[in-house]
Design a protein around this motif. Structure first.
Motif, mmCIF file in Angstrom:
data_model
loop_
_atom_site.group_PDB
_atom_site.id
_atom_site.type_symbol
_atom_site.label_atom_id
_atom_site.label_comp_id
_atom_site.label_asym_id
_atom_site.label_seq_id
_atom_site.Cartn_x
_atom_site.Cartn_y
_atom_site.Cartn_z
ATOM 1 N N GLN A 12 8.770 1.674 5.281
ATOM 2 C CA GLN A 12 8.735 1.295 6.694
ATOM 3 C C GLN A 12 7.296 1.169 7.204
ATOM 4 O O GLN A 12 6.961 0.214 7.907
ATOM 5 C CB GLN A 12 9.497 2.324 7.527
ATOM 6 C CG GLN A 12 11.006 2.290 7.315
ATOM 7 C CD GLN A 12 11.726 3.330 8.145
ATOM 8 O OE1 GLN A 12 11.295 4.472 8.233
ATOM 9 N NE2 GLN A 12 12.834 2.948 8.757
ATOM 10 N N THR A 13 6.454 2.133 6.847
ATOM 11 C CA THR A 13 5.052 2.042 7.268
ATOM 12 C C THR A 13 4.367 0.852 6.595
ATOM 13 O O THR A 13 3.516 0.206 7.202
ATOM 14 C CB THR A 13 4.288 3.334 6.918
ATOM 15 O OG1 THR A 13 4.437 3.616 5.528
ATOM 16 C CG2 THR A 13 4.812 4.505 7.707
ATOM 17 N N ALA A 14 4.743 0.586 5.352
ATOM 18 C CA ALA A 14 4.181 -0.578 4.659
ATOM 19 C C ALA A 14 4.592 -1.870 5.362
ATOM 20 O O ALA A 14 3.776 -2.794 5.522
ATOM 21 C CB ALA A 14 4.639 -0.599 3.199
ATOM 22 N N ALA A 15 5.844 -1.932 5.808
ATOM 23 C CA ALA A 15 6.327 -3.125 6.515
ATOM 24 C C ALA A 15 5.599 -3.302 7.846
ATOM 25 O O ALA A 15 5.229 -4.421 8.227
ATOM 26 C CB ALA A 15 7.832 -3.018 6.738
ATOM 27 N N VAL A 16 5.378 -2.190 8.563
ATOM 28 C CA VAL A 16 4.654 -2.259 9.837
ATOM 29 C C VAL A 16 3.217 -2.717 9.613
ATOM 30 O O VAL A 16 2.687 -3.562 10.351
ATOM 31 C CB VAL A 16 4.672 -0.889 10.546
ATOM 32 C CG1 VAL A 16 3.767 -0.908 11.769
ATOM 33 C CG2 VAL A 16 6.096 -0.535 10.956
ATOM 34 N N ALA A 17 2.575 -2.167 8.581
ATOM 35 C CA ALA A 17 1.190 -2.542 8.280
ATOM 36 C C ALA A 17 1.088 -4.023 7.944
ATOM 37 O O ALA A 17 0.218 -4.734 8.476
ATOM 38 C CB ALA A 17 0.663 -1.696 7.123
ATOM 39 N N VAL A 18 1.971 -4.490 7.070
ATOM 40 C CA VAL A 18 1.951 -5.909 6.682
ATOM 41 C C VAL A 18 2.229 -6.797 7.891
ATOM 42 O O VAL A 18 1.589 -7.843 8.077
ATOM 43 C CB VAL A 18 2.978 -6.173 5.564
ATOM 44 C CG1 VAL A 18 3.126 -7.672 5.303
ATOM 45 C CG2 VAL A 18 2.563 -5.460 4.278
ATOM 46 N N GLY A 19 3.171 -6.376 8.739
ATOM 47 C CA GLY A 19 3.515 -7.165 9.913
ATOM 48 C C GLY A 19 2.364 -7.289 10.895
ATOM 49 O O GLY A 19 2.058 -8.394 11.360
ATOM 50 N N LEU A 20 1.705 -6.170 11.196
ATOM 51 C CA LEU A 20 0.592 -6.210 12.143
ATOM 52 C C LEU A 20 -0.597 -6.994 11.590
ATOM 53 O O LEU A 20 -1.244 -7.757 12.313
ATOM 54 C CB LEU A 20 0.166 -4.783 12.492
ATOM 55 C CG LEU A 20 1.138 -3.980 13.362
ATOM 56 C CD1 LEU A 20 0.660 -2.547 13.525
ATOM 57 C CD2 LEU A 20 1.307 -4.640 14.731
ATOM 58 N N ILE A 21 -0.882 -6.806 10.310
ATOM 59 C CA ILE A 21 -1.988 -7.548 9.687
ATOM 60 C C ILE A 21 -1.682 -9.042 9.665
ATOM 61 O O ILE A 21 -2.558 -9.882 9.917
ATOM 62 C CB ILE A 21 -2.262 -7.020 8.263
ATOM 63 C CG1 ILE A 21 -2.769 -5.573 8.334
ATOM 64 C CG2 ILE A 21 -3.278 -7.899 7.544
ATOM 65 C CD1 ILE A 21 -2.834 -4.885 6.984
ATOM 66 N N ALA A 22 -0.413 -9.381 9.397
ATOM 67 C CA ALA A 22 -0.014 -10.792 9.376
ATOM 68 C C ALA A 22 -0.116 -11.415 10.766
ATOM 69 O O ALA A 22 -0.556 -12.568 10.912
ATOM 70 C CB ALA A 22 1.413 -10.917 8.847
ATOM 71 N N VAL A 23 0.282 -10.665 11.789
ATOM 72 C CA VAL A 23 0.183 -11.159 13.175
ATOM 73 C C VAL A 23 -1.275 -11.361 13.565
ATOM 74 O O VAL A 23 -1.623 -12.328 14.257
ATOM 75 C CB VAL A 23 0.876 -10.171 14.136
ATOM 76 C CG1 VAL A 23 0.566 -10.521 15.582
ATOM 77 C CG2 VAL A 23 2.379 -10.191 13.917
ATOM 78 N N PHE A 24 -2.142 -10.453 13.128
ATOM 79 C CA PHE A 24 -3.576 -10.585 13.384
ATOM 80 C C PHE A 24 -4.121 -11.837 12.695
ATOM 81 O O PHE A 24 -4.866 -12.622 13.298
ATOM 82 C CB PHE A 24 -4.297 -9.335 12.866
ATOM 83 C CG PHE A 24 -5.670 -9.125 13.453
ATOM 84 C CD1 PHE A 24 -6.740 -9.932 13.075
ATOM 85 C CD2 PHE A 24 -5.908 -8.118 14.365
ATOM 86 C CE1 PHE A 24 -8.007 -9.743 13.601
ATOM 87 C CE2 PHE A 24 -7.174 -7.918 14.907
ATOM 88 C CZ PHE A 24 -8.225 -8.739 14.523
#
Length: 271
Positions: free
Chosen positions: A98-110
């Motif tokens: 879950q934390t990996a998914a959040v990290a990837v999502g925020l980095i991708a949005v950036f």
């Protein structure tokens, strides 16, 4: 992709990953919820003092570049420590995936906005573009946090808190800088947005009864007491409410302790 934007993206990604690693390390220890946020606030204060001292004294100015890297690293760890206190308070931590998914999502949005910067309108009206983009992301995160199921609740809390760091690093995209050194300086100052995260976590664990973290519960004497303003005189209506609650509580307690023979027979008993 220009070097300035790429530097912001890389430092945000590194900060996010380091924060989330810290959260999972803290999940291995059985400690009080006050430990993480207290240490985090202490680290932020220490880093701010060191940074100000290095900027004012000529003897240390030569080492200020290395100090900024240290500050970025420590602030990222402090951010993770502060967030870990919230999950310790709630009694559950997000899974690693879950934390990996959040990290990837925020980095991708950036990274997605870096592609938007190549649109002429986004360059000519960068303040409006960044504001609209940030509000859209914030709105989506809040909507997810409100409607999240029990399985994704920890993940949504993590996202909304880390979004504060996201916005702080996101703003640095448009800050003026002549070179990488000056840009890192701006990002270093932005990393202190973790103090806001720590204060929010501190407010939640200090007075969590007013916040619908685990759903909306019934009104009891504790929650009613927290509704009043402690800095003003107690209102008559509030005093009456508390008195009524205390009377009802005593009645319930008396009924529970009353012997069975004193209870009135029901219709089933008479038959």
């Amino acid at each position: 992709m220009n070097k300035k934007s790429l530097l912001s993206l890389c430092l945000f990604a590194a900060s996010t990953v380091l924060s989330f690693i810290t959260i999972h390390i803290m999940s291995l220890f059985d400690i009080s919820e006050w430990v993480g946020v207290s240490v985090a606030l202490s680290l932020f204060v220490i880093m701010a003092i060191l940074l100000l001292a290095a900027s004012s004294k000529k003897k240390i100015k030569k080492r200020v570049k290395a100090l900024r890297c240290v500050v970025l690293t420590v602030n990222a760890i402090a951010d993770g420590l502060a967030i870990s206190s919230l999950f310790t308070y709630l009694g559950y931590f997000p899974e690693i995936w879950q934390t990996a998914a959040v990290a990837v999502g925020l980095i991708a949005v950036f990274a997605l906005y870096l592609a938007v910067t190549y649109i002429p309108f986004a360059r000519n009206h960068y303040i409006i573009s960044m504001l609209v983009y940030a509000l859209i992301i914030l709105g989506l995160c809040i909507a997810w946090c409100v409607t999240a199921s029990q399985a994704t609740k920890a993940e949504s809390f993590l996202t909304i808190l880390q979004l504060i760091i996201f916005i702080a690093f996101f703003v640095t995209l448009a800050t003026g800088a002549y070179n990488a050194e000056e840009h890192i300086k701006n990002i270093t100052y932005a990393s202190f947005a973790g103090i806001v995260v720590a204060i929010i976590v501190l407010a939640i664990i200090s007075d969590g009864g007013d916040l619908p973290i685990d759903g909306i519960g019934g009104v009891d004497s504790a929650s009613a007491k927290k509704k009043r303003n402690p800095y003003s005189y107690i209102a008559v209506t509030h005093a009456a409410t508390n008195s009524l609650i205390r009377v009802n509580s005593k009645k319930r307690s008396k009924q529970e302790n009353e012997p069975l023979e004193n209870l009135e027979p029901t219709d089933d008993t008479e038959q």
